[in-house]
Write a protein that holds these residues in place. Sequence first.
Motif, PDB file in Angstrom:
ATOM      1  N   GLU A 137      49.506  44.739  13.213  1.00 42.54           N
ATOM      2  CA  GLU A 137      50.213  44.848  14.485  1.00 42.54           C
ATOM      3  C   GLU A 137      49.967  43.597  15.307  1.00 42.54           C
ATOM      4  OE1 GLU A 137      49.632  48.353  16.774  1.00 42.54           O
ATOM      5  OE2 GLU A 137      50.421  49.660  15.209  1.00 42.54           O
ATOM      6  N   GLU A 138      50.990  43.188  16.031  1.00 44.09           N
ATOM      7  CA  GLU A 138      50.887  42.028  16.901  1.00 44.09           C
ATOM      8  C   GLU A 138      51.359  42.411  18.295  1.00 44.09           C
ATOM      9  OE1 GLU A 138      53.167  38.797  15.336  1.00 44.09           O
ATOM     10  OE2 GLU A 138      51.744  38.414  13.716  1.00 44.09           O
ATOM     11  N   THR A 139      50.870  41.663  19.262  1.00 40.35           N
ATOM     12  CA  THR A 139      51.323  41.865  20.633  1.00 40.35           C
ATOM     13  C   THR A 139      52.520  40.969  20.879  1.00 40.35           C
ATOM     14  OG1 THR A 139      49.077  42.348  21.342  1.00 40.35           O
ATOM     15  CG2 THR A 139      50.645  41.754  23.052  1.00 40.35           C
ATOM     16  N   ASN A 140      53.580  41.570  21.356  1.00 35.48           N
ATOM     17  CA  ASN A 140      54.800  40.837  21.663  1.00 35.48           C
ATOM     18  C   ASN A 140      54.858  40.667  23.176  1.00 35.48           C
ATOM     19  OD1 ASN A 140      57.286  39.644  21.599  1.00 35.48           O
ATOM     20  ND2 ASN A 140      58.428  41.526  21.215  1.00 35.48           N
ATOM     21  N   SER A 185      54.393  44.527  24.436  1.00 37.39           N
ATOM     22  CA  SER A 185      54.603  45.632  23.510  1.00 37.39           C
ATOM     23  C   SER A 185      53.930  45.296  22.186  1.00 37.39           C
ATOM     24  CB  SER A 185      56.099  45.885  23.302  1.00 37.39           C
ATOM     25  OG  SER A 185      56.721  44.748  22.747  1.00 37.39           O
ATOM     26  N   ARG A 186      53.593  46.316  21.438  1.00 35.45           N
ATOM     27  CA  ARG A 186      52.978  46.141  20.126  1.00 35.45           C
ATOM     28  C   ARG A 186      54.073  46.276  19.076  1.00 35.45           C
ATOM     29  NH1 ARG A 186      48.013  44.375  19.783  1.00 35.45           N
ATOM     30  NH2 ARG A 186      47.550  45.606  17.970  1.00 35.45           N
ATOM     31  N   ILE A 187      54.100  45.343  18.124  1.00 34.23           N
ATOM     32  CA  ILE A 187      55.068  45.437  17.033  1.00 34.23           C
ATOM     33  C   ILE A 187      54.320  45.487  15.707  1.00 34.23           C
ATOM     34  CG2 ILE A 187      56.970  44.335  18.251  1.00 34.23           C
ATOM     35  CD1 ILE A 187      56.295  41.743  16.767  1.00 34.23           C
TER      36      ILE A 187
END
Length: 115
Positions: free
Chosen positions: A12-15, A23-25
Amino acid sequence: MRVIKVEKNEWEETNSNEQGPESRISVTSYTPVYEYTVNGQQYEYHTRLGTSTDQYPIGKECPGYYNPKNPADVTETLKEITGGGSHFLSLLFFGIGVLAILFALIRVWAVITLI
């Protein structure tokens, strides 16, 4: 080199968004694992190059480039070995610069001899 398996990596990455909240993607990457043989010795290569879709069929043959002094040192692109052509461009511009300087010196010498 031949694809022997495909590794699925998920994280997961932070957008960050300038107009709104972060948001987390969820990100998924597929990276092939290759097998190749040099002088009867079998090697396995885990690539760093992945894609967002699983597009590596098991058994697919792909070109590979290895160091003859160390066959375990392998890559699937010549760009990693040659530096992506940047050496060629550096030499080209260096050569153009040398020619420009020589041309200028010849012109200056011609003017000096006329005086």
